[in-house]
Design a protein around this motif. Structure first.
Motif, mmCIF file in Angstrom:
data_model
loop_
_atom_site.group_PDB
_atom_site.id
_atom_site.type_symbol
_atom_site.label_atom_id
_atom_site.label_comp_id
_atom_site.label_asym_id
_atom_site.label_seq_id
_atom_site.Cartn_x
_atom_site.Cartn_y
_atom_site.Cartn_z
ATOM 1 N N ALA A 125 0.830 -1.201 0.000
ATOM 2 C CA ALA A 125 0.000 0.000 0.000
ATOM 3 C C ALA A 125 0.866 1.253 0.000
ATOM 4 N N GLY A 126 1.991 1.204 0.717
ATOM 5 C CA GLY A 126 2.900 2.346 0.756
ATOM 6 C C GLY A 126 3.503 2.648 -0.598
ATOM 7 N N LEU A 127 3.794 1.610 -1.375
ATOM 8 C CA LEU A 127 4.334 1.811 -2.719
ATOM 9 C C LEU A 127 3.317 2.523 -3.609
ATOM 10 N N VAL A 128 2.066 2.057 -3.576
ATOM 11 C CA VAL A 128 1.016 2.667 -4.396
ATOM 12 C C VAL A 128 0.716 4.085 -3.913
ATOM 13 N N PHE A 129 0.635 4.255 -2.606
ATOM 14 C CA PHE A 129 0.327 5.575 -2.051
ATOM 15 C C PHE A 129 1.463 6.553 -2.331
ATOM 16 N N GLY A 130 2.701 6.073 -2.282
ATOM 17 C CA GLY A 130 3.836 6.929 -2.604
ATOM 18 C C GLY A 130 3.789 7.399 -4.049
ATOM 19 N N LEU A 131 3.400 6.517 -4.970
ATOM 20 C CA LEU A 131 3.249 6.903 -6.369
ATOM 21 C C LEU A 131 2.139 7.928 -6.543
ATOM 22 N N PHE A 132 1.064 7.750 -5.798
ATOM 23 C CA PHE A 132 -0.043 8.713 -5.841
ATOM 24 C C PHE A 132 0.437 10.089 -5.391
ATOM 25 N N MET A 133 1.223 10.108 -4.329
ATOM 26 C CA MET A 133 1.750 11.376 -3.841
ATOM 27 C C MET A 133 2.692 12.008 -4.868
#
Length: 247
Positions: free
Chosen positions: A16-24
């Motif tokens: 989830a952190g990988l996807v959320f980091g990309l979103f950011m």
């Protein structure tokens, strides 16, 4: 065992952190940077020297990198704390079965970390000025997190008790009732007046993006936690089962 629960939660947090980091990196940070430019549009920006522009670009790049990395680490922390440690101790009382428990816990996590505090301190756009000092806002935010967690626990307890005698439909209605208690601290909390130079449309868009980001994060965590659920018969013992076995 506890380690299996913690590993599952951290693994969900990592993905989830990988996807959320990309979103950011690809969505949130560019819009925040644009808002910052508008906030400083009326200020005096004279860069007679090329080195000043270079330093500013480096500083901006570093800030963006720190934002992305911290967002990923935040997801890992939430995965470990909520979907690892908390789930280990609370799984027997979390409503639902199987993957449903992950989504219920995800909703409770969102209410605890974001939803309840936002009732008193709604999200604000970058550069906005707030009337309450930072120390007061921190206390209010922490207090509403505690209130949100307690209400979620009460909701789960009411749901389980009512379901035993009246079925799931009435239990859902009864389980939602405790959330009305959050209106009490919301009513008595001091008002935080917010002023900013951004247009109402852009301000609403940024706040909506921030809310969407948090919903996305908790949905990812819950979905991945459910996806990583061990097959029947392969799960680790919960805290309650461990205690009963020890007895």
């Amino acid at each position: 065992m506890f380690a299996a629960y913690l590993k599952r939660g951290v693994k969900a947090g990592l993905v989830a952190g990988l996807v959320f980091g990309l979103f950011m990196a690809l969505v949130a940070n560019p819009l925040v940077a644009y808002a910052d430019e508008l906030n400083h549009a009326g200020a005096d920006h004279t860069h007679a020297d090329g080195a000043d522009g270079h330093d500013s670009a480096v500083s901006t790049a570093v800030n963006k990198a720190v934002s992305v990395v911290s967002s990923g680490l935040w997801a890992v922390l939430l995965g470990g704390v909520f979907f690892g440690i908390a789930f280990y101790f609370l799984e027997p009382v979390v409503p639902g079965t199987g993957a449903t428990k992950s989504y219920v816990l995800g909703g409770a996590g969102f209410v605890t970390v974001s939803g309840a505090p936002w009732l008193v301190l709604p999200p604000v756009a970058p550069g906005a000025e707030q009337s309450l000092p930072a120390s007061t806002r921190l206390l209010l935010y922490g207090g509403m997190m505690v209130a949100g967690a307690l209400v979620c626990l009460l909701s789960g307890g009411v749901y389980n008790r009512v379901r035993e005698s009246n079925g799931p439909l009435l239990a859902v209605v009864a389980g939602l009732a405790p959330f009305a208690l959050l209106a009490v601290p919301t009513f008595v909390a001091p008002t935080n007046t917010v002023q900013g130079s951004l247009s109402p449309t852009l301000r609403a868009g940024l706040i909506g993006l921030f809310v969407f980001g948090q919903l996305l994060l908790w949905t990812l965590l819950a979905t991945l936690h459910a996806r990583f659920r061990p097959a029947d018969g392969e799960g680790a013992m919960t805290a309650a089962e461990s205690l009963s076995t020890a007895d």
